[in-house]
Structure formats: C-alpha cells, structure tokens
Design an enzyme around this catalytic site. Structure first.
Site, PDB file in Angstrom:
ATOM      1  N   ARG A 176      93.209 158.272  71.315  1.00 34.38           N
ATOM      2  CA  ARG A 176      93.588 157.817  70.125  1.00 34.38           C
ATOM      3  C   ARG A 176      95.160 158.110  69.749  1.00 34.38           C
ATOM      4  O   ARG A 176      95.453 158.148  68.574  1.00 34.38           O
ATOM      5  CB  ARG A 176      92.789 157.877  68.916  1.00 34.38           C
ATOM      6  CG  ARG A 176      91.315 157.477  69.297  1.00 34.38           C
ATOM      7  CD  ARG A 176      91.092 156.134  69.434  1.00 34.38           C
ATOM      8  NE  ARG A 176      89.906 155.688  69.774  1.00 34.38           N
ATOM      9  CZ  ARG A 176      89.400 155.679  70.927  1.00 34.38           C
ATOM     10  NH1 ARG A 176      90.184 155.629  72.062  1.00 34.38           N
ATOM     11  NH2 ARG A 176      88.172 155.135  71.205  1.00 34.38           N
ATOM     12  N   SER A 226      85.290 151.917  64.445  1.00 40.25           N
ATOM     13  CA  SER A 226      85.136 153.310  64.184  1.00 40.25           C
ATOM     14  C   SER A 226      86.154 153.720  63.243  1.00 40.25           C
ATOM     15  O   SER A 226      87.228 153.875  63.672  1.00 40.25           O
ATOM     16  CB  SER A 226      84.849 153.841  65.520  1.00 40.25           C
ATOM     17  OG  SER A 226      84.024 153.711  66.494  1.00 40.25           O
ATOM     18  N   GLU A 296      90.566 157.481  61.969  1.00 39.86           N
ATOM     19  CA  GLU A 296      91.167 156.714  62.928  1.00 39.86           C
ATOM     20  C   GLU A 296      92.144 155.672  62.346  1.00 39.86           C
ATOM     21  O   GLU A 296      93.315 155.292  62.716  1.00 39.86           O
ATOM     22  CB  GLU A 296      90.176 156.039  63.828  1.00 39.86           C
ATOM     23  CG  GLU A 296      89.761 156.872  65.070  1.00 39.86           C
ATOM     24  CD  GLU A 296      89.106 155.714  66.027  1.00 39.86           C
ATOM     25  OE1 GLU A 296      89.435 154.654  66.146  1.00 39.86           O
ATOM     26  OE2 GLU A 296      88.140 156.340  66.871  1.00 39.86           O
TER      27      GLU A 296
END
Length: 300
Positions: A176, A226, A296
């Site tokens: 990420r 997510s 995130e």
C-alpha cells in the site's frame, strides 16, 4: 479563491471549475465537506498547466482520480482538488501491453484485457478505483498486486515543471505504498504488461473473484474498500472483529457485519461519523491487542 478559480477557468474552461464543490459527490464514501475549488482538466497538457499554476501561486492542492480511497473532513478542504476523470480513462492495447490513463477504472481495464485474452489483471477486476490511485497505493487483492504487472509510468512532477517516464521498479512499490506518496508526482499514464491467455478462463476467474467479493464484502454500501492497513503479523478485519467491533455504529457509519475490515455508510454518514468510528475501533484494538491500526483511507 475566486481569483485562482478565474485563472483555472482560463486553462480548462469555466464549466470545468466549481467553487465550493461537495466532495461527497466525488468520493466513494458519499460523505465529506466541500473543496474550496474543484478543477477537472481535460488533457494531460491542461493537467500539467494547472499543477504548475497552483505551485507558482502557492495554492494548496491535491490530485484525485475516482475518489475511492479518500475522505474529506466535514470542515472541507481549503485548497484546490484537481480531478483527473473521464478524459484520462482510456485504455490502449498493443500486443500484451496496456497503456492506461490515470482515470481508467480497474474494472474497465480488466474487461479490456479479457476482451483481448490477456491474463494477469483478474485480481484487480473488482477493486474500486482507478489506475492512478492503484499505482499510488500499489493496490492489491487475492494475492495480486499492481507492482507485479507494472512496466512503466508517465508522471508529471509535483511542481508541474516536467513530464517524464520511469519504470515500475523505480517507484519502489510496497504494501500500500509507492515513492509517489513522498514525491507528490502525479500519474498520467501507466503501462502494464500481461500474458496471453484464454478469454473463457479469464472471464471465469473474474466471475469467481466477483462472487467471492460479493459474498464476503458489503459492496452494496458506500465505502472506501478495506479501511485499515494490514498490520504485520495480523489481519486487520480479524483484529477489529475480535475486539468486538463488528456492527459498531456511529451515526450513519458502521463497521460492516459482513466484513469487519470495512467501514460503510449505511445512510447519511458524515465524515465525522466515519472518523469517530475509526478512532473508536483503533482504541478498542489497541486496548485488547496492543496494535495500532493505520487507515488505508487518506483523510483530507
């Protein structure tokens, strides 16, 4: 901001500049405050000129694509949001390589690849978002990651002074993350390298992943996918669930009862609802497991 809005109109046209733009209309959470100014360039040259102007004038700004991984606080964003949308959504295919505009949705890219019997992009077929965001965050799912298929990327430098191309390896994509998160350089186009396959098998894999996603994820509700990064040695969703947070609700925001890794807008959620719920989950997970979950989602 009126002065900068007028300057931006000279570059992109008045119909592509909006003052006090509600970001709930431009983000997948369907929540959040206004941007002082929203500008939507129609070409790469316009995008570069916009970025150069904003830098020269010292105006705070950020570039977004499909808005699937950001949340603008209810207080709003007192700068300029630059949206690279439909004009940057092209997908050109030559052999086994796809050159994709930064605004191309991953689902569209996946279907374009399948049409040409190209395999390797199936994992991304159900990920919400665009190519630009996927490169920026090194999007991944079902054991696949953008970094594994990314060949090269065309970028505008953060100050708008130049356009240049780098290999995928030069962006140092990790979990990420990419170097773009530090440099601020902007993806215009990404070239991905796939392999020849059988269309029927590719479509079958995409259908299988879609069925898995639909059965395990709350796709019918607005969300940012997510919500938390996976902590080393753990799964974020399991930590949230084991901390007793499944179904936890603040206002219109809820930890999904279907998948605890998702925070969803069950109706009328404000950005404040979502942020307060995030903080409550973080506290409970920290208290029980000593792990600090990191979002995130980029909170603006």
């Amino acid at each position: 901001m009126d002065k900068i809005a007028k300057s931006l109109e000279k570059i992109v046209g008045s119909h592509n500049v909006k003052v006090k733009a509600p970001m709930s209309q431009h983000t997948s959470f369907r929540a959040g405050g206004n941007a002082a100014v929203l500008v939507q360039p129609q070409t790469a040259d316009e995008l570069q000129e916009v970025i150069r102007l904003l830098n020269e004038e010292g105006i705070k700004h950020m570039v977004i694509g499909n808005g699937t991984n950001i949340l603008v606080r209810d207080e709003g964003y007192d700068g300029v949001i630059v949206k690279a949308g439909a004009p940057f959504s092209y997908v050109n295919i030559e052999g086994t390589k796809l050159s994709c505009g930064c605004g191309a949705l991953l689902s569209v890219v996946a279907n374009a690849a399948a049409d040409k019997s190209l395999t390797g992009f199936e994992f991304a077929s159900g990920i919400p978002g665009s190519i630009g965001g996927a490169v920026f965050m090194n999007a991944g799912a079902y054991d696949g990651e953008i970094k594994n298929i990314l060949e090269e990327v065309k970028l505008i430098s953060a100050d708008g002074s130049r356009v240049y191309t780098v290999s995928g390896e030069e962006l140092h994509l990790g979990y990420r993350r990419s170097d773009l998160q530090e440099s601020g350089d902007i993806v215009i186009e990404a070239t991905i390298a796939l392999e020849e396959g059988e269309e029927e098998a590719i479509r079958g894999k995409m259908a299988e992943l879609t069925a898995r996603r639909n059965s395990k994820q709350p796709v019918q509700y607005p969300s940012a996918g997510s919500f938390f990064k996976r902590p080393e040695g753990y799964f974020a969703g399991k930590l949230v669930q084991d901390a007793g947070c499944k179904g936890l609700t603040v206002g219109g925001a809820q930890v999904s009862v279907l998948h605890s890794g998702f925070v969803i807008n069950i109706g009328g959620a404000t950005a404040t609802d979502i942020i307060q719920l995030m903080q409550l989950v973080q506290e409970r997970v920290m208290d029980k497991f000593g792990v600090m979950l990191e979002p995130e989602v980029r909170i603006i």
